[in-house]
Design an enzyme around this catalytic site. Structure first.
Site, short mmCIF file in Angstrom:
data_model
loop_
_atom_site.label_atom_id
_atom_site.label_comp_id
_atom_site.label_asym_id
_atom_site.label_seq_id
_atom_site.Cartn_x
_atom_site.Cartn_y
_atom_site.Cartn_z
N HIS A 12 -8.41 15.13 32.71
CA HIS A 12 -7.12 15.82 32.84
C HIS A 12 -7.14 16.90 33.93
CE1 HIS A 12 -8.76 18.56 29.38
NE2 HIS A 12 -9.12 19.04 30.54
N HIS A 59 -6.23 25.32 27.54
CA HIS A 59 -7.14 26.08 28.41
C HIS A 59 -6.66 27.52 28.62
CE1 HIS A 59 -7.67 21.82 29.50
NE2 HIS A 59 -8.84 22.11 30.01
N HIS A 192 -18.72 17.78 33.19
CA HIS A 192 -18.42 18.79 34.21
C HIS A 192 -18.73 20.18 33.70
CE1 HIS A 192 -14.54 18.61 32.03
NE2 HIS A 192 -14.07 19.65 32.67
N GLU A 239 -15.51 18.70 26.35
CA GLU A 239 -14.17 18.14 26.09
C GLU A 239 -14.26 16.70 25.56
OE1 GLU A 239 -11.59 20.67 29.39
OE2 GLU A 239 -12.20 18.65 29.89
C1 DHB Z 1 -11.34 20.72 36.26
C2 DHB Z 1 -11.58 19.94 35.10
C3 DHB Z 1 -11.01 20.32 33.89
O1 DHB Z 1 -11.20 19.63 32.71
C4 DHB Z 1 -10.19 21.44 33.80
O2 DHB Z 1 -9.63 21.73 32.61
C5 DHB Z 1 -9.95 22.21 34.94
C6 DHB Z 1 -10.54 21.86 36.16
C7 DHB Z 1 -11.92 20.33 37.58
O3 DHB Z 1 -12.74 19.40 37.65
O4 DHB Z 1 -11.55 20.92 38.59
FE FE Z 2 -10.33 20.72 30.99
#
Ligand code: DHB
Ligand code: FE
Length: 286
Positions: A12, A59, A192, A239
């Site tokens: 997302h 978030h 991530h 997540e």
């Molecule tokens: C990114 C990924 C995310 O899940 C998020 O909430 C905000 C940024 C990213 O990869 O930039």
């Molecule tokens: Fe996210």
């Protein structure tokens, strides 16, 4: 009774929303990522869901660190979007179905899930980006039932608990007296980490295992502790809990319709999965 017609998991990342808003889908950086969604569009055109239950994490738009529900369920006929500060356009409100929400909520409380109910709920990129990615054109979008899982402020719920939440939501959908066709979404991930010493961390091996397990052996994912998930997937890769909850909703045998993995997109391993109940896959193939 309402019918669960399948499930989709997708990253997302806010930058995807920006790329859509600025029509960069054919840009060389974005094209291989967006191309992966065409099969999902074709499947959605065929199965036509009326409602989408969206497991995601807020978030900081609707809940901030001062008050953080572990599980929060929308109970509104409309969910607004607001400026989150990512440079994304503020979208029109999304339609909800409060009657459907309350039926799910009553089942969850009856089955010992002490959730927070939200008659007003602003939805952030965890909801808006997947919806704009999956319904990019003029096709009618399903109504939504957003369920926010705390993947942000520790202590987080365990993967096992998220799976059980999904199972309870699945039973609630199947008990809902309607002919609604219900899709389940799990958003976020895959691996991530946006900050700290491991910023930029991506774990392809773990991601590919997750994509396999989410279809074939979801119990394997529920055996990871939250610290193990952080270690393996990064502090935001946790997540994946939204994916685990989504998978809990699908009770019988599940068939993978489509998957797409593209690394990196923004700071993240971009991953998409489409799956459906085996009985439906057989009907569609016939
Ligand atoms: C990114 C990924 C995310 O899940 C998020 O909430 C905000 C940024 C990213 O990869 O930039
Ligand atoms: Fe996210």
């Amino acid at each position: 009774m309402a019918e669960i017609i399948g499930a989709i998991t997708t990253s997302h990342i806010p930058a995807i929303g920006k790329a859509i808003a600025t029509k960069q889908q054919n840009d060389p950086y974005w094209k291989p990522f967006f191309d992966g969604y065409e099969a999902a569009h074709a499947w959605l055109d065929e199965v036509k869901p009326d409602v989408a239950v969206v497991f995601y994490n807020d978030h900081g738009l609707n809940f901030f660190l001062d008050k953080m529900p572990t599980f929060a369920v929308g109970a509104a006929d409309e969910y607004r979007n607001e400026d989150e500060g990512w440079g994304l356009p503020v979208l029109n409100s999304f339609k909800g179905d409060a009657k459907f929400s309350w039926s799910i909520i009553e089942h969850l409380i009856d089955h010992e899930f002490d959730i927070t109910t939200c008659q007003q709920m602003a939805v952030d990129h965890g909801v808006t980006v997947p919806l704009t990615l999956l319904w990019p054109g003029a096709q009618p979008q399903p109504k939504i039932l957003p369920i926010s899982i705390n993947t942000v402020q520790h202590p987080l719920p365990t993967a096992e608990r998220c799976f059980k939440l999904g199972q309870a939501v699945g039973q609630a959908i199947e008990a809902y007296d309607s002919d609604a066709r219900v899709l389940v979404l799990g958003t976020g991930g895959l691996s991530h980490q946006l900050d700290g010493e491991r910023a930029g961390f991506i774990n392809k091996k773990f991601d590919l295992e997750c994509m396999d397990n989410i279809v074939n052996d979801p119990q394997a994912l529920t055996r990871y502790s939250v610290p193990e998930l952080v270690e393996l997937a990064g502090s935001q890769g946790v997540e994946i809990l939204n994916w685990v909850a989504m998978r809990g909703v699908l009770s019988g045998p599940v068939v993978e319709v489509h998957k797409h993995y593209h690394v990196p997109i923004s700071n993240t391993a971009g991953a998409l999965m489409v799956m459906e109940p085996e009985a439906q896959a057989k009907r569609r193939a016939a």
